[in-house]
Design an enzyme around this catalytic site. Structure first.
Site, mmCIF file in Angstrom:
data_model
loop_
_atom_site.group_PDB
_atom_site.id
_atom_site.type_symbol
_atom_site.label_atom_id
_atom_site.label_comp_id
_atom_site.label_asym_id
_atom_site.label_seq_id
_atom_site.Cartn_x
_atom_site.Cartn_y
_atom_site.Cartn_z
ATOM 1 N N CYS A 169 0.724 -7.363 10.493
ATOM 2 C CA CYS A 169 1.357 -6.060 10.285
ATOM 3 C C CYS A 169 1.864 -5.487 11.595
ATOM 4 O O CYS A 169 2.656 -4.559 11.601
ATOM 5 C CB CYS A 169 0.365 -5.101 9.651
ATOM 6 S SG CYS A 169 -1.095 -4.919 10.664
ATOM 7 N N LYS A 214 -13.551 -5.886 -1.714
ATOM 8 C CA LYS A 214 -12.740 -6.733 -2.601
ATOM 9 C C LYS A 214 -11.731 -7.435 -1.685
ATOM 10 O O LYS A 214 -10.680 -6.906 -1.371
ATOM 11 C CB LYS A 214 -12.032 -5.846 -3.641
ATOM 12 C CG LYS A 214 -11.649 -6.525 -4.948
ATOM 13 C CD LYS A 214 -10.747 -7.724 -4.799
ATOM 14 C CE LYS A 214 -9.316 -7.396 -4.520
ATOM 15 N NZ LYS A 214 -8.503 -8.580 -4.167
ATOM 16 N N SER A 264 0.468 -4.547 0.931
ATOM 17 C CA SER A 264 1.908 -4.273 0.936
ATOM 18 C C SER A 264 2.165 -2.821 0.504
ATOM 19 O O SER A 264 1.337 -2.205 -0.176
ATOM 20 C CB SER A 264 2.604 -5.248 -0.009
ATOM 21 O OG SER A 264 2.025 -5.136 -1.292
HETATM 22 P P1 NAD Z 1 -0.941 -7.362 -1.250
HETATM 23 O O1 NAD Z 1 -0.485 -5.961 -1.387
HETATM 24 O O2 NAD Z 1 -0.330 -8.397 -2.103
HETATM 25 O O3 NAD Z 1 -2.529 -7.459 -1.535
HETATM 26 C C1 NAD Z 1 -3.440 -6.609 -0.894
HETATM 27 C C2 NAD Z 1 -4.645 -6.406 -1.795
HETATM 28 O O4 NAD Z 1 -4.222 -5.769 -2.997
HETATM 29 C C3 NAD Z 1 -5.332 -7.703 -2.204
HETATM 30 O O5 NAD Z 1 -6.722 -7.520 -2.154
HETATM 31 C C4 NAD Z 1 -4.843 -7.933 -3.634
HETATM 32 O O6 NAD Z 1 -5.788 -8.594 -4.430
HETATM 33 C C5 NAD Z 1 -4.620 -6.520 -4.136
HETATM 34 N N1 NAD Z 1 -3.528 -6.439 -5.130
HETATM 35 C C6 NAD Z 1 -2.434 -7.231 -5.197
HETATM 36 N N2 NAD Z 1 -1.652 -6.856 -6.227
HETATM 37 C C7 NAD Z 1 -2.253 -5.787 -6.795
HETATM 38 C C8 NAD Z 1 -1.912 -4.940 -7.896
HETATM 39 N N3 NAD Z 1 -0.797 -5.116 -8.609
HETATM 40 N N4 NAD Z 1 -2.750 -3.932 -8.206
HETATM 41 C C9 NAD Z 1 -3.887 -3.726 -7.499
HETATM 42 N N5 NAD Z 1 -4.250 -4.512 -6.450
HETATM 43 C C10 NAD Z 1 -3.448 -5.515 -6.098
HETATM 44 O O7 NAD Z 1 -0.806 -7.730 0.311
HETATM 45 P P2 NAD Z 1 -1.010 -9.151 1.005
HETATM 46 O O8 NAD Z 1 0.140 -10.015 0.672
HETATM 47 O O9 NAD Z 1 -2.387 -9.653 0.766
HETATM 48 O O10 NAD Z 1 -0.940 -8.721 2.545
HETATM 49 C C11 NAD Z 1 0.256 -8.621 3.271
HETATM 50 C C12 NAD Z 1 0.726 -7.192 3.336
HETATM 51 O O11 NAD Z 1 -0.271 -6.367 3.955
HETATM 52 C C13 NAD Z 1 1.961 -7.025 4.205
HETATM 53 O O12 NAD Z 1 2.842 -6.140 3.571
HETATM 54 C C14 NAD Z 1 1.425 -6.433 5.494
HETATM 55 O O13 NAD Z 1 2.345 -5.670 6.252
HETATM 56 C C15 NAD Z 1 0.325 -5.582 4.974
HETATM 57 N N6 NAD Z 1 -0.643 -5.280 6.025
HETATM 58 C C16 NAD Z 1 -0.570 -4.057 6.595
HETATM 59 C C17 NAD Z 1 -1.433 -3.734 7.611
HETATM 60 C C18 NAD Z 1 -1.350 -2.401 8.279
HETATM 61 O O14 NAD Z 1 -2.121 -2.160 9.182
HETATM 62 N N7 NAD Z 1 -0.438 -1.527 7.881
HETATM 63 C C19 NAD Z 1 -2.383 -4.669 8.046
HETATM 64 C C20 NAD Z 1 -2.428 -5.910 7.431
HETATM 65 C C21 NAD Z 1 -1.542 -6.212 6.413
#
Ligand code: NAD
Length: 503
Positions: free
Chosen positions: A287, A179, A232
Protein backbone atom coordinates in the site's frame (compact mmCIF):
# COMPACT_ATOMS: atom_id res chain seq x y z
CA UNK A 1 -3.25 -27.93 -11.81
CA UNK A 2 -1.90 -30.87 -9.80
CA UNK A 3 -2.02 -30.84 -6.04
CA UNK A 4 1.00 -32.07 -4.06
CA UNK A 5 0.52 -34.81 -1.47
CA UNK A 6 1.38 -32.34 1.28
CA UNK A 7 -1.76 -30.24 0.82
CA UNK A 8 -2.69 -29.22 4.33
CA UNK A 9 -5.84 -28.14 6.05
CA UNK A 10 -5.60 -24.64 7.49
CA UNK A 11 -8.18 -24.09 10.17
CA UNK A 12 -9.32 -21.70 12.90
CA UNK A 13 -7.46 -21.31 16.18
CA UNK A 14 -10.07 -20.95 18.88
CA UNK A 15 -9.29 -21.00 22.61
CA UNK A 16 -5.65 -21.80 21.67
CA UNK A 17 -6.75 -25.06 19.97
CA UNK A 18 -7.04 -25.87 16.30
CA UNK A 19 -10.70 -26.33 15.45
CA UNK A 20 -11.75 -29.93 14.88
CA UNK A 21 -15.20 -29.29 13.39
CA UNK A 22 -16.13 -29.78 9.76
CA UNK A 23 -16.25 -26.83 7.42
CA UNK A 24 -18.94 -26.64 4.77
CA UNK A 25 -16.83 -24.27 2.70
CA UNK A 26 -13.08 -24.08 2.06
CA UNK A 27 -10.81 -22.08 -0.26
CA UNK A 28 -7.58 -23.21 -1.95
CA UNK A 29 -4.29 -21.63 -0.87
CA UNK A 30 -1.52 -21.52 -3.48
CA UNK A 31 2.23 -21.44 -3.52
CA UNK A 32 2.45 -18.62 -6.07
CA UNK A 33 6.02 -19.51 -7.00
CA UNK A 34 4.94 -22.90 -8.34
CA UNK A 35 1.26 -22.38 -9.07
CA UNK A 36 0.34 -25.43 -6.99
CA UNK A 37 -2.28 -25.71 -4.26
CA UNK A 38 -0.51 -26.03 -0.91
CA UNK A 39 -3.51 -25.99 1.37
CA UNK A 40 -7.21 -25.56 1.86
CA UNK A 41 -8.41 -23.00 4.36
CA UNK A 42 -11.67 -23.41 6.24
CA UNK A 43 -14.17 -20.60 5.70
CA UNK A 44 -16.13 -19.89 8.87
CA UNK A 45 -19.90 -19.76 8.95
CA UNK A 46 -21.78 -16.92 10.66
CA UNK A 47 -22.76 -19.33 13.47
CA UNK A 48 -19.14 -20.23 14.19
CA UNK A 49 -18.10 -16.56 14.27
CA UNK A 50 -20.93 -15.79 16.71
CA UNK A 51 -19.78 -18.66 18.93
CA UNK A 52 -16.21 -17.33 18.93
CA UNK A 53 -17.41 -13.81 19.74
CA UNK A 54 -19.29 -15.23 22.71
CA UNK A 55 -16.15 -16.97 24.01
CA UNK A 56 -14.05 -13.84 23.41
CA UNK A 57 -16.57 -11.75 25.29
CA UNK A 58 -16.14 -13.90 28.40
CA UNK A 59 -12.32 -13.81 28.06
CA UNK A 60 -12.30 -10.03 27.59
CA UNK A 61 -13.86 -9.47 31.00
CA UNK A 62 -11.16 -11.26 32.97
CA UNK A 63 -8.29 -10.15 30.71
CA UNK A 64 -9.38 -6.53 30.95
CA UNK A 65 -9.35 -6.84 34.74
CA UNK A 66 -5.87 -8.44 34.79
CA UNK A 67 -3.20 -6.16 36.22
CA UNK A 68 -1.02 -4.23 33.80
CA UNK A 69 2.03 -5.90 35.29
CA UNK A 70 0.73 -9.34 34.36
CA UNK A 71 -0.42 -8.21 30.94
CA UNK A 72 2.97 -6.60 30.43
CA UNK A 73 4.76 -9.85 31.27
CA UNK A 74 2.80 -11.67 28.54
CA UNK A 75 3.69 -8.91 26.09
CA UNK A 76 7.42 -9.12 26.83
CA UNK A 77 7.40 -12.93 26.56
CA UNK A 78 5.50 -12.73 23.28
CA UNK A 79 8.07 -10.25 21.97
CA UNK A 80 10.91 -12.69 22.71
CA UNK A 81 9.05 -15.60 21.11
CA UNK A 82 8.23 -13.63 17.99
CA UNK A 83 11.81 -12.50 17.64
CA UNK A 84 13.05 -16.08 18.02
CA UNK A 85 10.56 -17.36 15.41
CA UNK A 86 10.76 -14.58 12.83
CA UNK A 87 12.72 -16.55 10.23
CA UNK A 88 10.21 -19.42 10.39
CA UNK A 89 7.30 -17.00 10.02
CA UNK A 90 9.03 -15.29 7.09
CA UNK A 91 9.30 -18.66 5.33
CA UNK A 92 5.57 -19.29 5.85
CA UNK A 93 4.80 -15.87 4.36
CA UNK A 94 6.95 -16.52 1.31
CA UNK A 95 5.36 -19.93 0.75
CA UNK A 96 1.84 -18.45 0.52
CA UNK A 97 2.32 -14.82 -0.49
CA UNK A 98 5.35 -15.22 -2.72
CA UNK A 99 7.40 -12.22 -1.59
CA UNK A 100 11.13 -12.82 -1.25
CA UNK A 101 12.22 -14.13 2.16
CA UNK A 102 14.24 -11.00 3.06
CA UNK A 103 11.16 -8.88 2.42
CA UNK A 104 8.99 -11.24 4.48
CA UNK A 105 11.51 -10.96 7.31
CA UNK A 106 11.28 -7.18 7.00
CA UNK A 107 7.53 -7.26 7.49
CA UNK A 108 7.82 -9.44 10.60
CA UNK A 109 10.41 -7.02 11.95
CA UNK A 110 8.08 -4.06 11.41
CA UNK A 111 5.34 -6.00 13.23
CA UNK A 112 7.77 -6.73 16.05
CA UNK A 113 8.27 -2.98 16.46
CA UNK A 114 4.56 -2.60 17.22
CA UNK A 115 4.85 -5.36 19.84
CA UNK A 116 7.74 -3.45 21.40
CA UNK A 117 5.66 -0.28 21.41
CA UNK A 118 2.79 -2.18 23.08
CA UNK A 119 5.17 -3.48 25.77
CA UNK A 120 5.11 0.10 27.08
CA UNK A 121 1.38 -0.16 27.76
CA UNK A 122 1.51 0.94 31.43
CA UNK A 123 2.94 4.24 30.29
CA UNK A 124 0.57 4.49 27.31
CA UNK A 125 -2.52 3.99 29.46
CA UNK A 126 -1.61 6.66 31.98
CA UNK A 127 -4.44 9.13 32.28
CA UNK A 128 -4.33 12.69 33.47
CA UNK A 129 -4.83 13.83 37.06
CA UNK A 130 -5.70 17.30 38.26
CA UNK A 131 -5.75 18.04 41.91
CA UNK A 132 -8.15 20.55 43.46
CA UNK A 133 -10.15 21.38 40.30
CA UNK A 134 -12.66 22.76 42.74
CA UNK A 135 -12.04 23.06 46.45
CA UNK A 136 -11.07 19.56 47.65
CA UNK A 137 -12.25 18.06 44.34
CA UNK A 138 -9.89 16.11 42.04
CA UNK A 139 -10.38 15.06 38.40
CA UNK A 140 -8.67 12.21 36.60
CA UNK A 141 -9.10 10.22 33.44
CA UNK A 142 -9.18 6.46 32.81
CA UNK A 143 -8.57 4.55 29.59
CA UNK A 144 -10.53 1.31 29.64
CA UNK A 145 -10.61 -1.58 27.13
CA UNK A 146 -13.54 -1.87 24.72
CA UNK A 147 -14.14 -5.63 25.10
CA UNK A 148 -14.12 -7.72 21.90
CA UNK A 149 -12.53 -6.19 18.81
CA UNK A 150 -12.11 -7.58 15.29
CA UNK A 151 -9.13 -7.37 12.93
CA UNK A 152 -9.68 -8.07 9.22
CA UNK A 153 -6.51 -8.11 7.15
CA UNK A 154 -5.41 -8.15 3.49
CA UNK A 155 -3.14 -10.61 1.71
CA UNK A 156 -0.20 -8.30 1.13
CA UNK A 157 1.15 -8.16 4.69
CA UNK A 158 -0.13 -11.37 6.28
CA UNK A 159 1.94 -10.86 9.44
CA UNK A 160 2.62 -7.13 9.72
CA UNK A 161 -0.88 -5.77 9.20
CA UNK A 162 -2.47 -7.93 11.93
CA UNK A 163 0.41 -6.87 14.15
CA UNK A 164 -0.39 -3.19 13.59
CA UNK A 165 -3.44 -3.93 15.73
CA UNK A 166 -3.36 -7.09 17.81
CA UNK A 167 -0.50 -6.27 20.23
CA UNK A 168 -1.95 -2.89 21.18
CA UNK A 169 -5.51 -4.20 21.47
CA UNK A 170 -4.33 -7.10 23.67
CA UNK A 171 -2.03 -4.97 25.81
CA UNK A 172 -4.87 -2.52 26.39
CA UNK A 173 -6.98 -5.38 27.78
CA UNK A 174 -9.24 -6.34 24.87
CA UNK A 175 -9.98 -9.75 23.35
CA UNK A 176 -9.26 -9.90 19.62
CA UNK A 177 -10.72 -11.97 16.80
CA UNK A 178 -8.48 -11.97 13.72
CA UNK A 179 -9.90 -12.72 10.26
CA UNK A 180 -6.81 -13.04 8.02
CA UNK A 181 -6.84 -12.96 4.25
CA UNK A 182 -7.94 -16.33 2.90
CA UNK A 183 -5.12 -16.10 0.31
CA UNK A 184 -2.28 -16.47 2.83
CA UNK A 185 -3.80 -17.51 6.16
CA UNK A 186 -1.00 -19.55 7.79
CA UNK A 187 1.27 -16.80 9.16
CA UNK A 188 -1.43 -15.58 11.54
CA UNK A 189 -1.91 -19.10 12.89
CA UNK A 190 1.83 -19.43 13.53
CA UNK A 191 1.85 -16.11 15.38
CA UNK A 192 -1.28 -16.98 17.38
CA UNK A 193 0.47 -20.14 18.60
CA UNK A 194 3.12 -17.85 20.09
CA UNK A 195 0.48 -15.97 22.10
CA UNK A 196 -0.47 -19.28 23.68
CA UNK A 197 3.18 -20.02 24.45
CA UNK A 198 3.57 -16.53 25.94
CA UNK A 199 0.90 -17.35 28.52
CA UNK A 200 -1.98 -15.33 27.12
CA UNK A 201 -5.24 -16.78 28.50
CA UNK A 202 -7.38 -18.75 26.04
CA UNK A 203 -9.84 -16.83 23.85
CA UNK A 204 -8.08 -13.47 24.24
CA UNK A 205 -6.70 -13.98 20.72
CA UNK A 206 -8.77 -16.17 18.39
CA UNK A 207 -8.23 -16.69 14.68
CA UNK A 208 -11.23 -17.25 12.45
CA UNK A 209 -10.57 -17.83 8.76
CA UNK A 210 -13.12 -16.90 6.19
CA UNK A 211 -14.50 -14.60 3.57
CA UNK A 212 -17.42 -12.16 3.32
CA UNK A 213 -19.64 -14.34 5.52
CA UNK A 214 -17.19 -14.16 8.45
CA UNK A 215 -16.60 -10.43 7.89
CA UNK A 216 -20.33 -9.71 7.88
CA UNK A 217 -20.79 -11.78 11.04
CA UNK A 218 -18.17 -9.65 12.83
CA UNK A 219 -19.73 -6.45 11.49
CA UNK A 220 -23.19 -7.44 12.70
CA UNK A 221 -22.47 -8.98 16.11
CA UNK A 222 -23.27 -6.40 18.82
CA UNK A 223 -20.62 -7.84 21.15
CA UNK A 224 -17.87 -6.75 18.72
CA UNK A 225 -17.20 -3.17 19.73
CA UNK A 226 -14.60 -2.12 17.16
CA UNK A 227 -13.13 -3.32 13.89
CA UNK A 228 -9.79 -2.58 12.29
CA UNK A 229 -9.85 -3.35 8.59
CA UNK A 230 -7.20 -3.13 5.88
CA UNK A 231 -7.91 -3.94 2.24
CA UNK A 232 -9.15 -2.46 -1.02
CA UNK A 233 -11.14 0.78 -1.06
CA UNK A 234 -14.58 -0.62 -2.01
CA UNK A 235 -14.45 -3.19 0.81
CA UNK A 236 -13.03 -0.65 3.27
CA UNK A 237 -15.92 1.69 2.52
CA UNK A 238 -18.39 -1.17 2.90
CA UNK A 239 -16.89 -2.26 6.24
CA UNK A 240 -16.96 1.32 7.51
CA UNK A 241 -20.57 1.91 6.48
CA UNK A 242 -21.97 -1.39 7.76
CA UNK A 243 -19.90 -1.32 10.95
CA UNK A 244 -20.75 2.26 11.91
CA UNK A 245 -24.43 1.66 11.06
CA UNK A 246 -24.24 -1.10 13.68
CA UNK A 247 -22.79 1.32 16.22
CA UNK A 248 -19.18 0.12 16.09
CA UNK A 249 -15.94 2.04 16.15
CA UNK A 250 -14.29 1.44 12.76
CA UNK A 251 -10.92 2.18 11.21
CA UNK A 252 -10.86 0.91 7.61
CA UNK A 253 -7.83 1.42 5.43
CA UNK A 254 -8.29 1.25 1.69
CA UNK A 255 -6.20 1.31 -1.47
CA UNK A 256 -3.54 3.71 -2.63
CA UNK A 257 -1.84 5.35 -5.57
CA UNK A 258 1.31 6.89 -4.19
CA UNK A 259 3.16 9.59 -6.12
CA UNK A 260 6.81 10.56 -6.01
CA UNK A 261 7.57 14.10 -7.19
CA UNK A 262 11.13 14.68 -8.39
CA UNK A 263 12.25 18.31 -8.68
CA UNK A 264 15.14 19.42 -10.94
CA UNK A 265 17.54 19.97 -8.00
CA UNK A 266 17.06 16.44 -6.61
CA UNK A 267 19.88 13.92 -6.35
CA UNK A 268 18.81 11.83 -9.35
CA UNK A 269 20.64 8.67 -8.29
CA UNK A 270 18.96 8.78 -4.89
CA UNK A 271 15.60 9.38 -6.60
CA UNK A 272 16.12 6.56 -9.12
CA UNK A 273 17.07 4.14 -6.33
CA UNK A 274 13.94 5.13 -4.41
CA UNK A 275 11.67 4.82 -7.44
CA UNK A 276 12.92 1.28 -8.03
CA UNK A 277 12.83 0.09 -4.44
CA UNK A 278 9.51 1.83 -3.77
CA UNK A 279 7.98 0.73 -7.06
CA UNK A 280 9.09 -2.88 -7.23
CA UNK A 281 9.70 -4.00 -3.63
CA UNK A 282 7.31 -6.87 -2.84
CA UNK A 283 6.39 -6.82 -6.56
CA UNK A 284 4.49 -3.56 -6.00
CA UNK A 285 2.00 -5.33 -3.71
CA UNK A 286 2.42 -2.71 -1.00
CA UNK A 287 0.00 0.00 0.00
CA UNK A 288 3.02 2.28 0.29
CA UNK A 289 4.48 1.33 -3.08
CA UNK A 290 5.46 4.19 -5.36
CA UNK A 291 3.26 3.70 -8.42
CA UNK A 292 3.67 7.09 -10.10
CA UNK A 293 6.84 9.12 -10.60
CA UNK A 294 6.14 12.78 -11.39
CA UNK A 295 9.29 13.80 -13.23
CA UNK A 296 9.83 17.49 -13.90
CA UNK A 297 10.46 18.09 -17.59
CA UNK A 298 14.06 19.33 -17.38
CA UNK A 299 15.35 16.15 -15.69
CA UNK A 300 12.76 13.62 -16.91
CA UNK A 301 14.88 12.00 -19.66
CA UNK A 302 17.84 11.59 -17.33
CA UNK A 303 15.72 10.28 -14.45
CA UNK A 304 13.89 7.76 -16.63
CA UNK A 305 17.22 6.52 -18.03
CA UNK A 306 18.59 5.98 -14.53
CA UNK A 307 15.42 4.18 -13.38
CA UNK A 308 15.47 1.94 -16.48
CA UNK A 309 19.12 1.09 -15.97
CA UNK A 310 18.35 -0.15 -12.45
CA UNK A 311 15.17 -2.02 -13.44
CA UNK A 312 17.15 -4.02 -16.00
CA UNK A 313 19.28 -5.48 -13.17
CA UNK A 314 16.31 -6.86 -11.18
CA UNK A 315 15.82 -10.61 -11.03
CA UNK A 316 12.26 -11.92 -10.76
CA UNK A 317 11.58 -15.45 -9.61
CA UNK A 318 11.05 -17.82 -6.70
CA UNK A 319 11.16 -15.89 -3.42
CA UNK A 320 13.35 -18.50 -1.73
CA UNK A 321 16.39 -18.31 -4.01
CA UNK A 322 17.68 -14.76 -3.60
CA UNK A 323 15.67 -13.02 -6.33
CA UNK A 324 14.79 -9.33 -6.01
CA UNK A 325 11.11 -9.84 -6.74
CA UNK A 326 8.87 -12.84 -6.14
CA UNK A 327 5.66 -13.91 -7.87
CA UNK A 328 2.24 -12.24 -7.68
CA UNK A 329 -0.12 -13.68 -5.07
CA UNK A 330 -2.64 -15.35 -7.40
CA UNK A 331 -3.11 -16.18 -11.06
CA UNK A 332 -6.08 -13.77 -11.22
CA UNK A 333 -3.99 -10.92 -9.77
CA UNK A 334 -1.19 -11.71 -12.25
CA UNK A 335 -3.67 -11.61 -15.17
CA UNK A 336 -5.21 -8.37 -13.87
CA UNK A 337 -1.78 -6.70 -13.79
CA UNK A 338 -1.00 -7.98 -17.29
CA UNK A 339 -4.33 -6.49 -18.39
CA UNK A 340 -3.30 -3.07 -17.09
CA UNK A 341 0.01 -3.30 -18.97
CA UNK A 342 -1.89 -4.08 -22.19
CA UNK A 343 -4.28 -1.18 -21.52
CA UNK A 344 -1.41 1.26 -20.94
CA UNK A 345 0.28 0.18 -24.15
CA UNK A 346 -2.98 0.51 -26.07
CA UNK A 347 -3.64 3.96 -24.60
CA UNK A 348 -0.32 5.16 -26.02
CA UNK A 349 2.04 5.29 -23.04
CA UNK A 350 5.71 4.45 -23.80
CA UNK A 351 6.23 0.89 -22.57
CA UNK A 352 9.98 1.01 -21.88
CA UNK A 353 10.22 -2.28 -20.00
CA UNK A 354 7.55 -4.97 -20.34
CA UNK A 355 7.50 -7.46 -17.46
CA UNK A 356 4.95 -9.83 -18.94
CA UNK A 357 7.30 -12.19 -20.70
CA UNK A 358 10.09 -12.59 -18.18
CA UNK A 359 12.71 -13.99 -17.92
CA UNK A 360 11.66 -15.57 -14.63
CA UNK A 361 13.91 -17.55 -12.36
CA UNK A 362 11.37 -20.07 -11.15
CA UNK A 363 8.79 -22.68 -11.97
CA UNK A 364 7.09 -21.95 -15.32
CA UNK A 365 3.73 -22.38 -13.58
CA UNK A 366 4.51 -19.62 -11.05
CA UNK A 367 2.44 -16.41 -11.15
CA UNK A 368 5.18 -14.08 -12.31
CA UNK A 369 5.20 -10.57 -13.74
CA UNK A 370 8.52 -8.77 -14.06
CA UNK A 371 9.12 -5.09 -13.34
CA UNK A 372 7.36 -2.89 -15.88
CA UNK A 373 8.19 0.73 -16.68
CA UNK A 374 5.96 3.17 -18.55
CA UNK A 375 7.01 6.68 -19.57
CA UNK A 376 4.89 9.57 -20.85
CA UNK A 377 1.79 8.33 -19.08
CA UNK A 378 -1.14 10.73 -19.17
CA UNK A 379 -3.56 11.20 -16.35
CA UNK A 380 -6.61 9.87 -18.17
CA UNK A 381 -5.06 6.39 -18.66
CA UNK A 382 -6.24 3.53 -16.41
CA UNK A 383 -2.61 2.78 -15.44
CA UNK A 384 -2.63 6.24 -13.83
CA UNK A 385 -6.13 6.45 -12.39
CA UNK A 386 -6.48 2.93 -10.94
CA UNK A 387 -4.60 1.00 -8.28
CA UNK A 388 -2.72 -1.76 -10.14
CA UNK A 389 -1.12 -3.33 -7.04
CA UNK A 390 1.69 -4.91 -9.04
CA UNK A 391 5.19 -4.15 -10.35
CA UNK A 392 4.17 -1.40 -12.76
CA UNK A 393 5.75 2.04 -12.45
CA UNK A 394 4.32 4.95 -14.44
CA UNK A 395 6.26 8.13 -15.18
CA UNK A 396 4.15 11.23 -15.70
CA UNK A 397 6.01 14.31 -16.86
CA UNK A 398 5.15 17.61 -15.14
CA UNK A 399 6.24 21.20 -15.67
CA UNK A 400 7.24 21.76 -12.05
CA UNK A 401 6.33 21.72 -8.36
CA UNK A 402 2.85 23.21 -8.66
CA UNK A 403 1.60 20.88 -11.38
CA UNK A 404 3.02 17.90 -9.45
CA UNK A 405 1.42 18.93 -6.17
CA UNK A 406 -1.92 19.63 -7.86
CA UNK A 407 -1.91 16.17 -9.45
CA UNK A 408 -1.27 14.46 -6.13
CA UNK A 409 -4.00 16.47 -4.46
CA UNK A 410 -6.47 15.68 -7.26
CA UNK A 411 -6.12 11.92 -6.62
CA UNK A 412 -9.02 10.21 -4.87
CA UNK A 413 -6.45 8.32 -2.78
CA UNK A 414 -4.36 9.95 -0.07
CA UNK A 415 -2.13 7.30 1.49
CA UNK A 416 1.47 8.44 0.99
CA UNK A 417 3.46 10.84 -1.16
CA UNK A 418 7.13 11.62 -1.57
CA UNK A 419 9.19 14.56 -2.77
CA UNK A 420 12.81 14.41 -3.90
CA UNK A 421 14.54 17.78 -3.77
CA UNK A 422 17.42 19.63 -2.16
CA UNK A 423 15.29 22.74 -1.73
CA UNK A 424 14.16 22.95 1.90
CA UNK A 425 11.54 25.55 1.09
CA UNK A 426 9.92 23.36 -1.57
CA UNK A 427 10.00 20.33 0.74
CA UNK A 428 8.40 22.32 3.53
CA UNK A 429 5.65 23.65 1.25
CA UNK A 430 5.07 20.07 0.06
CA UNK A 431 4.70 18.66 3.58
CA UNK A 432 2.25 21.41 4.52
CA UNK A 433 0.09 21.41 1.39
CA UNK A 434 0.04 17.79 0.21
CA UNK A 435 -3.16 15.88 0.96
CA UNK A 436 -1.82 12.50 2.04
CA UNK A 437 -1.58 10.99 5.50
CA UNK A 438 2.09 10.06 5.18
CA UNK A 439 4.80 12.16 3.55
CA UNK A 440 8.36 11.31 2.57
CA UNK A 441 11.17 13.75 1.89
CA UNK A 442 14.03 12.11 0.00
CA UNK A 443 12.93 8.66 1.25
CA UNK A 444 11.01 6.10 -0.81
CA UNK A 445 8.38 4.56 1.43
CA UNK A 446 7.31 6.67 4.38
CA UNK A 447 5.91 3.96 6.67
CA UNK A 448 5.97 5.58 10.12
CA UNK A 449 7.64 3.86 13.05
CA UNK A 450 5.39 2.03 15.52
CA UNK A 451 5.32 4.94 17.97
CA UNK A 452 3.82 7.22 15.30
CA UNK A 453 0.46 6.45 13.72
CA UNK A 454 0.01 5.02 10.23
CA UNK A 455 -2.84 5.99 7.96
CA UNK A 456 -3.91 7.78 4.82
CA UNK A 457 -6.48 10.40 3.91
CA UNK A 458 -9.44 10.44 1.50
CA UNK A 459 -10.33 7.04 -0.03
CA UNK A 460 -7.31 5.44 1.66
CA UNK A 461 -8.88 5.52 5.13
CA UNK A 462 -12.46 5.50 6.37
CA UNK A 463 -12.70 6.44 10.02
CA UNK A 464 -11.00 8.90 12.29
CA UNK A 465 -8.16 7.02 13.93
CA UNK A 466 -4.93 5.92 12.31
CA UNK A 467 -3.14 2.65 13.15
CA UNK A 468 -0.70 2.01 16.00
CA UNK A 469 1.16 4.75 17.84
CA UNK A 470 -0.93 7.03 20.06
CA UNK A 471 -4.00 6.83 17.81
CA UNK A 472 -3.92 3.01 17.98
CA UNK A 473 -4.00 3.16 21.78
CA UNK A 474 -6.85 5.64 21.61
CA UNK A 475 -8.77 3.42 19.16
CA UNK A 476 -8.68 0.40 21.48
CA UNK A 477 -9.63 2.25 24.65
CA UNK A 478 -12.57 4.21 25.90
CA UNK A 479 -11.95 7.28 27.99
CA UNK A 480 -13.69 8.13 31.20
CA UNK A 481 -13.22 11.15 33.43
CA UNK A 482 -13.82 10.93 37.17
CA UNK A 483 -14.47 13.93 39.33
CA UNK A 484 -14.16 13.03 43.02
CA UNK A 485 -14.53 14.58 46.39
CA UNK A 486 -13.42 12.78 49.54
CA UNK A 487 -14.53 15.25 52.12
CA UNK A 488 -13.36 15.29 55.66
CA UNK A 489 -16.28 17.52 56.40
CA UNK A 490 -18.15 17.25 59.62
CA UNK A 491 -21.38 18.64 58.26
CA UNK A 492 -23.33 18.33 54.99
CA UNK A 493 -22.85 21.16 52.47
CA UNK A 494 -26.55 21.25 51.57
CA UNK A 495 -28.19 20.19 48.34
CA UNK A 496 -28.26 22.73 45.50
CA UNK A 497 -30.04 22.64 42.15
CA UNK A 498 -27.66 25.24 40.71
CA UNK A 499 -25.55 24.15 37.69
CA UNK A 500 -22.22 23.05 39.25
CA UNK A 501 -19.34 25.44 38.61
CA UNK A 502 -15.83 25.33 40.06
CA UNK A 503 -15.46 26.96 43.41
P1 NAD B 1 -9.45 -7.12 -0.22
O1 NAD B 1 -10.24 -5.89 -0.01
O2 NAD B 1 -9.79 -8.01 -1.35
O3 NAD B 1 -9.52 -8.06 1.10
C1 NAD B 1 -9.26 -7.55 2.37
C2 NAD B 1 -10.04 -8.35 3.40
O4 NAD B 1 -11.43 -8.19 3.14
C3 NAD B 1 -9.76 -9.85 3.36
O5 NAD B 1 -9.68 -10.33 4.67
C4 NAD B 1 -10.97 -10.42 2.62
O6 NAD B 1 -11.29 -11.72 3.04
C5 NAD B 1 -12.07 -9.45 2.99
N1 NAD B 1 -13.08 -9.31 1.92
C6 NAD B 1 -12.88 -9.44 0.59
N2 NAD B 1 -14.03 -9.24 -0.08
C7 NAD B 1 -14.97 -8.95 0.85
C8 NAD B 1 -16.36 -8.62 0.78
N3 NAD B 1 -17.01 -8.55 -0.39
N4 NAD B 1 -17.02 -8.37 1.92
C9 NAD B 1 -16.38 -8.43 3.12
N5 NAD B 1 -15.06 -8.75 3.24
C10 NAD B 1 -14.37 -8.99 2.13
O7 NAD B 1 -7.91 -6.66 -0.28
P2 NAD B 1 -6.63 -7.54 -0.64
O8 NAD B 1 -6.64 -7.82 -2.09
O9 NAD B 1 -6.50 -8.67 0.31
O10 NAD B 1 -5.47 -6.50 -0.29
C11 NAD B 1 -4.97 -5.55 -1.19
C12 NAD B 1 -5.60 -4.21 -0.95
O11 NAD B 1 -5.34 -3.77 0.39
C13 NAD B 1 -5.01 -3.12 -1.84
O12 NAD B 1 -6.05 -2.31 -2.31
C14 NAD B 1 -4.09 -2.35 -0.92
O13 NAD B 1 -3.84 -1.01 -1.27
C15 NAD B 1 -4.84 -2.44 0.36
N6 NAD B 1 -3.96 -2.20 1.50
C16 NAD B 1 -4.01 -0.97 2.07
C17 NAD B 1 -3.18 -0.68 3.12
C18 NAD B 1 -3.20 0.68 3.75
O14 NAD B 1 -2.44 0.90 4.67
N7 NAD B 1 -4.03 1.60 3.28
C19 NAD B 1 -2.29 -1.65 3.60
C20 NAD B 1 -2.27 -2.90 2.99
C21 NAD B 1 -3.11 -3.16 1.93
Amino acid sequence: MTEPFTVQRITHLIGHEYWTGTSERTAPVYNPATGTVSGHVDLASRELVDEVVQRASVAAKSWGATSMTRRGKVMFTFRELLNANKERIAEIITAEHGKVVSDALGEVTRGLEVVEFACGIPHLLKGGHSENVSTAVDSYSLLQPLGVVGVISPFNFPAMVPMWFVPIAVAAGNAVIIKPSEKDPSAVNAIAELWREAGLPADVVNVVHGDKEAVDALLDNPEVKAISFVGSTPIARYVYERGTANGKRIQALGGAKNHMLVLPDADLDLAADAAVSGGFGSAGERCMAVSVVLATDSIADELVARIAERVHTLRTGDGTIGCDMGPIVTEQARDRIAGYIAAGEKAGADLLIDGREGPFDGDPNGFFVGPTLFDKVSTDMSIYTEEIFGPVLSVVRVSGFTEGLDLINASSYGNGSVIFTNDGGAARRFEVEVQTGMVGINVPVPVPMAYYSFGGWKDSLFGDKHMHGPEGVSFYTRAKVVTARWPHVTHAVGASLQFPTAT
